[in-house]
Design an enzyme around this catalytic site. Structure first.
Site, PDB file in Angstrom:
ATOM      1  N   LYS A   9       0.940  -1.145  -0.074  1.00  8.65           N
ATOM      2  CA  LYS A   9      -0.059   0.172   0.107  1.00  8.65           C
ATOM      3  C   LYS A   9       0.886   1.197  -0.021  1.00  8.65           C
ATOM      4  CE  LYS A   9      -4.216  -1.764   0.198  1.00  8.65           C
ATOM      5  NZ  LYS A   9      -5.324  -1.564  -0.912  1.00  8.65           N
ATOM      6  N   GLU A  21      -9.880   5.631   3.089  1.00  7.19           N
ATOM      7  CA  GLU A  21     -10.771   4.553   3.797  1.00  7.19           C
ATOM      8  C   GLU A  21      -9.860   3.269   3.913  1.00  7.19           C
ATOM      9  OE1 GLU A  21      -9.629   3.090   0.124  1.00  7.19           O
ATOM     10  OE2 GLU A  21     -10.377   5.127   0.402  1.00  7.19           O
ATOM     11  N   SER A  28       1.425  -9.774  -1.087  1.00  6.38           N
ATOM     12  CA  SER A  28       1.275  -8.508  -0.803  1.00  6.38           C
ATOM     13  C   SER A  28       1.227  -7.778   0.468  1.00  6.38           C
ATOM     14  CB  SER A  28      -0.223  -8.272  -1.513  1.00  6.38           C
ATOM     15  OG  SER A  28      -1.172  -9.053  -0.662  1.00  6.38           O
TER      16      SER A  28
END
Length: 393
Positions: free
Chosen positions: A86, A108, A375
């Site tokens: 991220k 969010e 991830s």
């Protein structure tokens, strides 16, 4: 209104209230400017290298490869600062927001990783951060909630609807409408109205660029297949994009099967969804025959979303990517087995991709090369998994 420049095939577009159109146009103009701004990319690459820890390794999982009798490589996005891919995107967007003169950023989050990554970028760049998170996810991801607060972000609990990611996005958009002049909305995946799907993809492309260079050095050839979990889809498109023109490389999206796609408790928008509009985009969604959005479900909060990015929907419809689903039970097994085998605790989201490879090993030969995008790391999920295993931490 959507047009050919804002869409992927028939998907994407800008389905947004009139009050947001000026903000979207301002954002698109600013993004188009930085695309060719060498100074911007030099600064971003500096932070990716010196702060985030890129490039991440492409690691051969020796024990898993032996067990499955093939060659499994892991793109170690779990080693990015903060514990997931991220940060690649939040650093890029936060720098863009600063360039635009926006000092208040909202975001969010579902699994909490995007919230943490936004808080990290904000703290480093001196920006004010507010994060919207469903109360269901707050309970499931208490570690990440504390991390966000520790990093100086304000947490706004969302108790409406399913109390998960969809509702956090809804509240973020309401906030943006109310304070569009001074606020930047930092979306965490390849969802939302144009230019977000394109913008997030561009900031996540670093994953695939590194992977392509690394696999050629290690194997002297492109991989047979690349596998990534898919909620909104940023880690998947970030890994896939550099390989889209390499027709011999198979691309697999792994969605949340939850308690089974024959039930209503899953998050498989590509596999079981239909075309519709959600959060400013036209894409594949979980909805009823009247177009009402259904509640998604997954043990992995980052996959608990009733839609998927429009670019992935287009690639699925065109046949370039393949889609399958993994249930909660299969993901939990992979979470435990992979930890035992490799000494790496994966995020529950990433465990879906690993579970697919374990489940589908008969599709691959001993000389094949499979890349799995790991991830995120599983620290955030340990408390939840421990409870499911009957252990109290």
């Amino acid at each position: 209104m959507p047009n050919s420049l804002t869409k992927f095939g028939e998907y994407g577009g800008q389905f947004a209230p009139e009050i947001l159109m000026c903000a979207l146009e301002e954002l698109e103009e600013a993004f188009n400017e930085v695309l060719s701004d060498e100074k911007f990319w030099d600064e971003l690459n500096y932070y990716l290298r010196e702060f985030a820890g890129r490039p991440t390794p492409l690691y051969r999982a020796e024990n898993l490869s032996k067990e499955l009798n093939t060659n499994i490589y892991l793109k170690r996005e779990d080693l990015v600062h903060g514990g997931a891919h991220k940060l690649n995107n939040t650093l890029g967007q936060a720098l863009l927001a600063k360039k635009m003169g926006k000092n208040r950023i909202i975001a969010e989050t579902g699994a909490g990783q995007h919230g943490v990554a936004t808080a990290i970028a904000g703290a480093m760049l001196g920006l004010r951060i507010e994060v919207y998170m469903g109360t269901e996810d707050i309970e499931r991801q208490r570690l990440n909630v504390f991390r966000m607060k520790l990093l100086g972000a304000k947490l706004n609990p969302v108790s409406s609807g399913s109390k998960t990611l969809k509702d956090a996005v809804n509240e973020s958009m309401r906030d943006w409408v109310a304070r569009v002049v001074d606020t930047y909305y930092l979306i965490g995946s390849i969802v939302g109205p144009h230019p977000y799907p394109t913008m997030v993809r561009e900031f996540q492309r670093v994953i695939g660029k590194e992977t392509k260079e690394q696999i050629m050095k290690k194997e002297g050839k492109l991989p047979t297949a690349i596998v990534a979990c898919v909620g909104g889809g940023s880690n998947a498109i970030g890994t896939f994009y550099e390989f889209l023109d390499d027709d011999d490389v198979e691309l697999y999206c792994v969605e949340a099967g939850g308690k089974g796609v024959d039930t209503k408790e899953h998050g498989a928008s590509l596999y079981a969804g239909s075309d519709g509009v959600l959060h400013g985009m036209y894409s594949k969604l979980l909805q009823d025959k009247y177009g009402q959005i259904q509640t998604s479900y997954s043990l992995a909060p980052g996959l608990d979303y009733p839609g998927v990015g429009p670019e992935l929907t287009h690639l699925y419809e065109s046949g370039r990517v393949k889609v399958d689903v993994i249930t909660d039970d299969e993901a939990l097994y992979a979470f435990q087995r992979f930890s035992e085998l490799e000494g790496i605790i994966p995020a529950l989201e990433s465990a879906h991709a690993l579970a697919y490879v374990m489940k589908s090993s008969d599709k691959f030969d001993k000389d094949d090369v499979i890349v799995v995008n790991l991830s995120g790391r599983g620290d955030k999920d340990v408390d939840l998994v421990a409870k499911l295993m009957g252990t109290r931490l």
